[in-house]
Write a protein that holds these residues in place. Structure first.
Motif, PDB file in Angstrom:
ATOM      1  N   VAL A  91       0.827  -1.210   0.000  1.00 37.41           N
ATOM      2  CA  VAL A  91       0.000   0.000   0.000  1.00 37.41           C
ATOM      3  C   VAL A  91       0.860   1.258   0.000  1.00 37.41           C
ATOM      4  CG1 VAL A  91      -1.980  -1.092   1.122  1.00 37.41           C
ATOM      5  CG2 VAL A  91      -0.207  -0.022   2.521  1.00 37.41           C
ATOM      6  N   GLY A  92       2.141   1.114   0.355  1.00 40.93           N
ATOM      7  CA  GLY A  92       3.026   2.272   0.398  1.00 40.93           C
ATOM      8  C   GLY A  92       3.728   2.571  -0.917  1.00 40.93           C
ATOM      9  N   VAL A  93       3.461   1.788  -1.967  1.00 40.17           N
ATOM     10  CA  VAL A  93       4.136   2.000  -3.255  1.00 40.17           C
ATOM     11  C   VAL A  93       3.897   3.398  -3.825  1.00 40.17           C
ATOM     12  CG1 VAL A  93       4.117   1.289  -5.684  1.00 40.17           C
ATOM     13  CG2 VAL A  93       4.393  -0.419  -3.874  1.00 40.17           C
ATOM     14  N   PRO A  94       2.678   3.957  -3.755  1.00 39.30           N
ATOM     15  CA  PRO A  94       2.501   5.323  -4.272  1.00 39.30           C
ATOM     16  C   PRO A  94       3.456   6.333  -3.636  1.00 39.30           C
ATOM     17  CG  PRO A  94       0.365   4.303  -3.964  1.00 39.30           C
ATOM     18  CD  PRO A  94       1.378   3.364  -3.366  1.00 39.30           C
ATOM     19  N   ALA A 127      -4.974  -9.418 -12.743  1.00 35.83           N
ATOM     20  CA  ALA A 127      -5.080  -7.961 -12.657  1.00 35.83           C
ATOM     21  C   ALA A 127      -3.760  -7.338 -12.218  1.00 35.83           C
ATOM     22  CB  ALA A 127      -6.193  -7.578 -11.682  1.00 35.83           C
ATOM     23  N   ILE A 128      -3.025  -8.030 -11.345  1.00 34.04           N
ATOM     24  CA  ILE A 128      -1.745  -7.502 -10.877  1.00 34.04           C
ATOM     25  C   ILE A 128      -0.732  -7.465 -12.014  1.00 34.04           C
ATOM     26  CG2 ILE A 128       0.222  -7.956  -9.370  1.00 34.04           C
ATOM     27  CD1 ILE A 128      -1.703  -8.941  -7.268  1.00 34.04           C
ATOM     28  N   ASP A 129      -0.616  -8.572 -12.740  1.00 29.60           N
ATOM     29  CA  ASP A 129       0.312  -8.603 -13.879  1.00 29.60           C
ATOM     30  C   ASP A 129      -0.079  -7.571 -14.927  1.00 29.60           C
ATOM     31  OD1 ASP A 129       2.056 -10.559 -12.975  1.00 29.60           O
ATOM     32  OD2 ASP A 129       0.848 -12.202 -13.770  1.00 29.60           O
ATOM     33  N   ASP A 130      -1.364  -7.340 -15.081  1.00 32.82           N
ATOM     34  CA  ASP A 130      -1.826  -6.356 -16.057  1.00 32.82           C
ATOM     35  C   ASP A 130      -1.348  -4.955 -15.679  1.00 32.82           C
ATOM     36  OD1 ASP A 130      -3.333  -5.578 -18.382  1.00 32.82           O
ATOM     37  OD2 ASP A 130      -4.857  -4.757 -17.026  1.00 32.82           O
ATOM     38  N   VAL A 131      -1.452  -4.601 -14.413  1.00 33.30           N
ATOM     39  CA  VAL A 131      -0.992  -3.285 -13.958  1.00 33.30           C
ATOM     40  C   VAL A 131       0.523  -3.173 -14.098  1.00 33.30           C
ATOM     41  CG1 VAL A 131      -0.776  -1.751 -11.968  1.00 33.30           C
ATOM     42  CG2 VAL A 131      -2.933  -2.948 -12.389  1.00 33.30           C
ATOM     43  N   VAL A 163       1.248   5.094 -13.849  1.00 33.29           N
ATOM     44  CA  VAL A 163       0.472   3.864 -13.702  1.00 33.29           C
ATOM     45  C   VAL A 163       0.070   3.650 -12.247  1.00 33.29           C
ATOM     46  CG1 VAL A 163       0.592   1.345 -13.825  1.00 33.29           C
ATOM     47  CG2 VAL A 163       1.402   2.728 -15.744  1.00 33.29           C
ATOM     48  N   VAL A 164       0.998   3.891 -11.336  1.00 35.85           N
ATOM     49  CA  VAL A 164       0.693   3.719  -9.917  1.00 35.85           C
ATOM     50  C   VAL A 164      -0.409   4.686  -9.486  1.00 35.85           C
ATOM     51  CG1 VAL A 164       1.599   4.002  -7.576  1.00 35.85           C
ATOM     52  CG2 VAL A 164       2.935   2.759  -9.300  1.00 35.85           C
ATOM     53  N   ASP A 169      -4.825   1.009  -7.114  1.00 33.39           N
ATOM     54  CA  ASP A 169      -5.965   0.468  -6.364  1.00 33.39           C
ATOM     55  C   ASP A 169      -6.371  -0.909  -6.890  1.00 33.39           C
ATOM     56  OD1 ASP A 169      -6.081   2.626  -4.721  1.00 33.39           O
ATOM     57  OD2 ASP A 169      -7.745   3.618  -5.756  1.00 33.39           O
ATOM     58  N   GLU A 170      -6.131  -1.162  -8.173  1.00 30.32           N
ATOM     59  CA  GLU A 170      -6.464  -2.471  -8.738  1.00 30.32           C
ATOM     60  C   GLU A 170      -5.609  -3.570  -8.116  1.00 30.32           C
ATOM     61  OE1 GLU A 170      -6.543  -2.492 -13.067  1.00 30.32           O
ATOM     62  OE2 GLU A 170      -6.896  -0.323 -13.072  1.00 30.32           O
ATOM     63  N   VAL A 171      -4.347  -3.247  -7.857  1.00 32.48           N
ATOM     64  CA  VAL A 171      -3.451  -4.219  -7.220  1.00 32.48           C
ATOM     65  C   VAL A 171      -3.914  -4.503  -5.799  1.00 32.48           C
ATOM     66  CG1 VAL A 171      -1.083  -4.600  -6.406  1.00 32.48           C
ATOM     67  CG2 VAL A 171      -1.483  -3.540  -8.644  1.00 32.48           C
ATOM     68  N   ILE A 172      -4.202  -3.443  -5.054  1.00 33.64           N
ATOM     69  CA  ILE A 172      -4.635  -3.601  -3.664  1.00 33.64           C
ATOM     70  C   ILE A 172      -5.943  -4.386  -3.589  1.00 33.64           C
ATOM     71  CG2 ILE A 172      -5.235  -2.403  -1.541  1.00 33.64           C
ATOM     72  CD1 ILE A 172      -2.314  -2.073  -2.434  1.00 33.64           C
ATOM     73  N   GLU A 173      -6.877  -4.041  -4.446  1.00 32.78           N
ATOM     74  CA  GLU A 173      -8.182  -4.714  -4.425  1.00 32.78           C
ATOM     75  C   GLU A 173      -8.049  -6.197  -4.778  1.00 32.78           C
ATOM     76  OE1 GLU A 173     -10.581  -2.441  -7.067  1.00 32.78           O
ATOM     77  OE2 GLU A 173     -10.673  -0.687  -5.738  1.00 32.78           O
ATOM     78  N   ALA A 174      -7.154  -6.509  -5.717  1.00 35.23           N
ATOM     79  CA  ALA A 174      -6.952  -7.911  -6.087  1.00 35.23           C
ATOM     80  C   ALA A 174      -6.434  -8.712  -4.899  1.00 35.23           C
ATOM     81  CB  ALA A 174      -5.990  -8.006  -7.269  1.00 35.23           C
ATOM     82  N   LEU A 175      -5.502  -8.142  -4.164  1.00 29.90           N
ATOM     83  CA  LEU A 175      -4.959  -8.837  -2.999  1.00 29.90           C
ATOM     84  C   LEU A 175      -5.977  -8.908  -1.866  1.00 29.90           C
ATOM     85  CD1 LEU A 175      -1.315  -7.452  -2.935  1.00 29.90           C
ATOM     86  CD2 LEU A 175      -2.009  -9.807  -3.363  1.00 29.90           C
TER      87      LEU A 175
END
Length: 412
Positions: A91-94, A127-131, A163-164, A169-175
């Motif tokens: 969640v801290g990547v941004p 979805a993660i690989d897509d992002v 992209v971030v 949010d797509e990455v976070i939601e997938a997890l």
């Protein structure tokens, strides 16, 4: 490669959660990778005691068939605390990509992206690989600062940031969609919590040994001949590799290592006298000759005001480490290995050797073993033997480095 199971921390929406990760291992001719979970669920726990309670009381998960599971299931709570190399603040990547792309930022982001790819693969999260495939910069993070320098590098970094900002949010939601915290037996949890309190009460303070070593070195006498090199900002270094010892020079310009070299080949000499003769040659062509202080170095050596001498912090012994690594962490001289990693990394950066820097990054089995030795952590589960593959990988790096040395002015 040796099969192992590693405790990791994932920074998610609900906070930091602990789980177990089994990096790729080969068994019966096939490669496998897994996380602690079951079916579509990824199991995470709020504390090491909760994690310990679960693995001691349940066998309904995907790691029971791992070669090292029996040992892990009996791990103490302090062995289930992730080390610094295995804490991934997703969640801290941004905030991370808002920083400048220096070596530390890039290394942290590279490790986070690597674990995300593993999670996407194991947990079936396209979805993660897509992002992560939406910006070219994600695929070159392991190359370090070199890939993100200049106008092209700035464009790559800005692409990651865009992209971030738009899609993280797509990455976070997938997890979040696969994360689950199973209930644990209250009695087993209470026992694990009591164990954690007892263990923490007797553990030494972090880095206590390292602090003592620093104090001992500070109290020791330093060769007065090193004063010239300390003031000028150039290191005399002594290297032992392939049963040969030699001397050369290195400095840092804008934090980038620069060696006494020609065409990315380090000039090394088998005696301090031979190096001194080379340094006084006004016609010698090498990368350090363009330094503003170089005439001062040449004159000091020529006039006898300075001599070639390497301090203990610049004395590198590469011989014997491969054999010691084969035997395991207890057989390795930690200080010797730490210095050797420093030398191999500096030389690789100087010649833009990404294969070596990648091999010594925290995402490889060799780097995990090296990290466990250099930065011992009571909360880290010890790496599991055999270590033949890691020792062989180390030998390849040493041989590659040795092949770039020109001894006494002649190519190897």
């Amino acid at each position: 490669m040796a099969a192992e199971i590693i405790p990791i921390s994932l920074g998610l929406t609900a906070g930091n959660g602990l789980t177990l990760w089994a990096p790729r291992w080969r068994e019966d001719g096939e490669e496998w990778e897994a996380f602690l979970g079951h079916g579509d669920d990824l199991y995470v726990f709020p504390t090491p005691a909760h994690l310990a309670a679960f693995i001691r009381s349940s066998d309904e998960h995907d790691l029971t068939d791992h070669p090292e599971w029996d040992a892990v299931s009996e791990a103490m709570t302090d062995e289930l605390v992730p080390d610094d190399d295995h804490r991934f603040d997703i969640v801290g990547v941004p905030e991370l990509v808002a920083e400048a792309p220096d070596i530390w930022t890039l290394a942290e982001l590279a490790d986070t992206v690597a674990i995300l790819h593993s999670l996407a693969d194991v947990c079936d999260l396209p979805a993660i690989d897509d992002v992560l495939g939406a910006a070219d910069g994600f695929s070159v993070l392991s190359a370090g600062e070199t890939a993100f320098s200049g106008r092209r590098g700035e464009k790559l970094w800005d692409g990651i940031g865009a992209v971030v900002a738009k899609r993280w949010d797509e990455v976070i939601e997938a997890l979040d969609g696969v994360v689950k915290t199973p209930d644990v037996d209250p009695e087993v949890l209470a026992a694990a919590e009591a164990e954690a309190v007892a263990v923490n009460a007797v553990l030494p303070e972090p880095d206590e040994d390292d602090e003592l070593l620093v104090e001992e070195l500070a109290e020791g006498e330093r060769d007065p001949e090193l004063a010239f090199w300390d003031e000028i900002g150039i290191d005399c270094i002594e290297i032992t590799v392939g049963e040969r010892s030699g001397w050369t020079l290195r400095c840092y310009l804008d934090d980038e290592p620069v060696f006494l070299s020609k065409a990315n080949r380090i000039q090394i000499f088998s005696s301090d006298e031979k190096l001194e003769n080379y340094l006084t040659d006004a016609g010698a062509d090498h990368k350090l000759a363009s330094l503003a202080v170089w005439p001062e170095v040449r004159d000091a050596i020529d006039g006898g005001d300075a001599v070639v001498v390497a301090g203990p912090e610049n004395t590198y012994v590469l011989d014997g480490l491969a054999d010691a690594l084969t035997e395991g962490p207890d057989a390795v001289d930690r200080h010797q290995l730490e210095l050797a990693v420093e030398l191999l990394t500096d030389a690789a950066i100087a010649r833009k050797d990404e294969e070596t820097t990648d091999a010594l990054s925290s995402a490889t089995p060799l780097a995990s073993l090296v990290s466990a030795i250099i930065k011992p952590d009571a909360g880290r589960m010890p790496p599991a033997p055999p270590f033949d593959d890691e020792a062989q990988a180390w030998s390849v790096l040493v041989d590659r480095f040795a092949g770039t040395l020109d001894w006494d002015g002649e190519e190897s």
